[in-house]
Scaffold this active site. Structure first.
Site, short mmCIF file in Angstrom:
data_model
loop_
_atom_site.label_atom_id
_atom_site.label_comp_id
_atom_site.label_asym_id
_atom_site.label_seq_id
_atom_site.Cartn_x
_atom_site.Cartn_y
_atom_site.Cartn_z
N ASN A 157 4.06 60.79 -73.41
CA ASN A 157 4.87 61.73 -73.75
C ASN A 157 5.26 61.63 -75.24
OD1 ASN A 157 5.68 62.32 -70.89
ND2 ASN A 157 6.54 64.02 -72.13
N ARG B 143 9.20 56.97 -65.60
CA ARG B 143 8.62 57.59 -64.58
C ARG B 143 7.27 57.88 -65.30
NH1 ARG B 143 5.42 62.02 -64.20
NH2 ARG B 143 6.88 63.13 -65.32
N CYS C 178 -0.81 60.79 -67.43
CA CYS C 178 -0.99 61.23 -65.97
C CYS C 178 -2.35 60.74 -65.62
CB CYS C 178 -0.64 62.75 -65.87
SG CYS C 178 -1.03 63.42 -64.19
N HIS D 198 8.12 69.62 -72.56
CA HIS D 198 7.53 68.25 -71.87
C HIS D 198 6.25 68.20 -72.95
CE1 HIS D 198 6.86 65.12 -68.76
NE2 HIS D 198 5.55 65.39 -69.10
P1 HMG Z 1 -2.01 64.55 -49.64
O1 HMG Z 1 -3.02 63.45 -49.43
O2 HMG Z 1 -2.45 65.84 -49.62
O3 HMG Z 1 -0.85 64.44 -48.61
O4 HMG Z 1 -1.22 64.13 -50.95
P2 HMG Z 1 -0.68 64.56 -47.02
O5 HMG Z 1 0.43 65.34 -46.45
O6 HMG Z 1 -1.99 64.98 -46.22
O7 HMG Z 1 -0.59 63.05 -46.75
C1 HMG Z 1 -1.44 62.14 -46.58
C2 HMG Z 1 -0.78 60.57 -46.94
O8 HMG Z 1 0.05 60.58 -47.62
C3 HMG Z 1 0.04 60.37 -45.14
O9 HMG Z 1 0.03 58.98 -45.15
C4 HMG Z 1 1.50 60.82 -45.81
O10 HMG Z 1 2.45 60.29 -45.14
C5 HMG Z 1 1.40 59.99 -47.23
P3 HMG Z 1 -1.14 58.52 -44.02
O11 HMG Z 1 -0.49 59.06 -42.53
O12 HMG Z 1 -2.47 58.79 -44.43
O13 HMG Z 1 -0.67 56.94 -44.00
N1 HMG Z 1 2.25 61.18 -47.92
C6 HMG Z 1 3.39 60.64 -48.71
N2 HMG Z 1 3.80 59.21 -48.83
C7 HMG Z 1 5.03 58.87 -49.62
N3 HMG Z 1 5.30 59.82 -50.30
C8 HMG Z 1 5.08 61.31 -50.11
C9 HMG Z 1 3.93 61.31 -49.33
N4 HMG Z 1 3.38 62.66 -49.15
C10 HMG Z 1 2.35 62.31 -48.23
N5 HMG Z 1 5.77 62.11 -50.97
C11 HMG Z 1 0.36 64.36 -52.31
C12 HMG Z 1 -0.35 65.18 -51.49
C13 HMG Z 1 1.42 65.26 -53.14
C14 HMG Z 1 1.53 63.65 -51.60
C15 HMG Z 1 -0.25 63.45 -53.34
O14 HMG Z 1 -1.29 64.35 -54.03
C16 HMG Z 1 0.40 62.89 -54.43
O15 HMG Z 1 1.12 61.97 -54.24
N6 HMG Z 1 0.34 63.20 -55.60
C17 HMG Z 1 0.96 62.64 -56.89
C18 HMG Z 1 0.61 62.89 -57.93
C19 HMG Z 1 1.29 62.28 -58.96
O16 HMG Z 1 2.49 61.70 -59.01
N7 HMG Z 1 0.84 62.80 -60.20
C20 HMG Z 1 1.51 62.25 -61.28
C21 HMG Z 1 3.01 62.93 -61.73
S1 HMG Z 1 3.01 64.53 -62.15
C22 HMG Z 1 2.83 64.41 -63.86
O17 HMG Z 1 2.76 63.52 -64.14
C23 HMG Z 1 3.09 65.78 -64.62
C24 HMG Z 1 4.44 65.79 -65.29
O18 HMG Z 1 4.73 64.76 -66.19
C25 HMG Z 1 4.36 67.06 -66.26
C26 HMG Z 1 3.18 67.13 -66.99
O19 HMG Z 1 3.05 66.28 -68.02
O20 HMG Z 1 2.19 67.92 -66.85
C27 HMG Z 1 5.63 66.11 -64.37
MG MG Z 2 3.94 64.36 -68.04
#
Ligand code: HMG
Ligand code: MG
Length: 313
Positions: free
Chosen positions: A248, A14, A239, A206
């Site tokens: 990581n 992931r 990220c 992490h």
């Molecule tokens: P948004 O645009 O504000 O969401 O995104 P929304 O609710 O307004 O929806 C917009 C569109 O996205 C819609 O589709 C929804 O259906 C779709 P449309 O009608 O335009 O076709 N949608 C989704 N589709 C699939 N799966 C979903 C989903 N939710 C909405 N779950 C949202 C908000 C949170 C979805 C967006 O900002 C997002 O996906 N962000 C993810 C960012 C990400 O993955 N970052 C990396 C992971 S975190 C990380 O790496 C940190 C970690 O490792 C710890 C660290 O190191 O710090 C964990």
């Molecule tokens: Mg991370």
């Protein structure tokens, strides 16, 4: 105080792959999970159910979860930022889901497009629905040791989000150094805030290794009794919303350190090196892990010596 056994959660499939610019085939992601479990990994973060517009690399989440041959005793986790993600995730039967908040407003907005307070409002029904389905929930606090947009982050800011996650009922608190700028005392200070609210077995670290501090930070956390850490095979990752942040800490490097300290992990270092070399080959590069590079060089030297000996026999 230092634990005799440490659990590593391999987040390579992931966190490791989410940042890859070129699409990685679902079959390769599945194969990576298989190689990790063959090396003894019992906790694997497989994919994320996020918007494919935000993170296209994870768009094959359902396919990947469906393709894994599940091994008894292995727990598979996935990221779920909202109800849409959770609903799709639950169909794939993960053991654990992860809601991911941030210690800073700026990162929360960039990463999940809402304020910290709004994120907690979104996570609350996710936690409730996951629990109703019998699924454990991990809450991650990103940018706990530094933020790419805000800069320095205080332990008070970390604890604020830890408390909010506790209030909505997450079972486990993961404290994340997203950009790898944390150093050991700061890591202890941040993790200590999580320990005020969660039992030690439900707190994990992490650490991204961008500044080469991750192993030191893990050692500092071991001194607090913390025995669960995320790591990424071959040191893959980053990220997409923390530009320049590297992967990581490499699983191979953590395992080498822990085994050297007499701490059990249940992991087979040689097989981890094989898995890391394999996925790095798929991605067209060498493993970032220093231990992996050293062991591969040693294997290469041994193979050359054996070939020379055979040729001279
Ligand atoms: P948004 O645009 O504000 O969401 O995104 P929304 O609710 O307004 O929806 C917009 C569109 O996205 C819609 O589709 C929804 O259906 C779709 P449309 O009608 O335009 O076709 N949608 C989704 N589709 C699939 N799966 C979903 C989903 N939710 C909405 N779950 C949202 C908000 C949170 C979805 C967006 O900002 C997002 O996906 N962000 C993810 C960012 C990400 O993955 N970052 C990396 C992971 S975190 C990380 O790496 C940190 C970690 O490792 C710890 C660290 O190191 O710090 C964990
Ligand atoms: Mg991370």
């Amino acid at each position: 105080m230092i634990p005799s056994h440490v659990t590593l959660v391999d987040v390579g499939p992931r966190d490791g792959l989410q940042n890859e610019a070129q699409p990685v085939a679902a079959a390769h992601k599945i194969e990576l999970v298989h190689r990790l479990q063959a090396a003894g990994c019992r906790e694997i973060e497989v994919t994320s159910f996020v918007s494919p517009k935000w993170v296209p690399q994870m768009a094959d989440n359902t396919q990947v979860m469906a393709g894994i041959h599940r091994e008894a005793g292995v727990r598979y986790s996935v990221l779920t930022p909202n109800m849409k993600g959770l609903e799709a995730a639950l169909l794939t039967q993960p053991h654990e889901v992860v809601v991911f908040g941030a210690a800073t407003e700026a990162f929360s907005r960039r990463n999940i497009n809402c304020s910290v307070e709004e994120s907690i409002e979104r996570f609350a029904p996710v936690v409730a629905a996951a629990h109703a389905a019998g699924v454990k929930v991990r809450g991650a606090v990103s940018c706990a040791l530094g933020c790419p947009y805000q800069g320095a982050v205080s332990a008070d800011e970390v604890e604020r989000v830890v408390v909010l996650l506790k209030q909505i009922g997450v079972d486990h608190c993961g404290v994340a150094d997203t950009i790898g700028t944390g150093t050991p005392r700061a890591a202890q200070a941040a993790l200590a805030r999580a320990l005020k609210h969660f039992p030690v077995e439900e707190v994990s670290g992490h650490f991204h290794d961008t500044y080469g501090q991750a192993l030191s930070n893990i050692l500092a956390c071991l001194e607090l009794g913390i025995a669960t850490f995320d790591s990424s095979i071959a040191g893959l990752g980053g990220c997409p919303y923390a530009k320049g942040a590297t992967g990581n800490v490499a699983t191979e490097d953590v395992v080498f350190m822990l085994h050297g300290m007499g701490i059990d992990t249940g992991l087979d270092l040689d097989r981890l090196v094989d898995a890391g070399a394999w996925i790095s080959g798929v991605l067209g590069r060498a493993p970032v892990s220093r231990v992996s590079r050293a062991l591969l060089a040693k294997r290469g030297a041994a193979a050359t010596a054996a070939a020379n000996a055979a040729a001279n026999a």
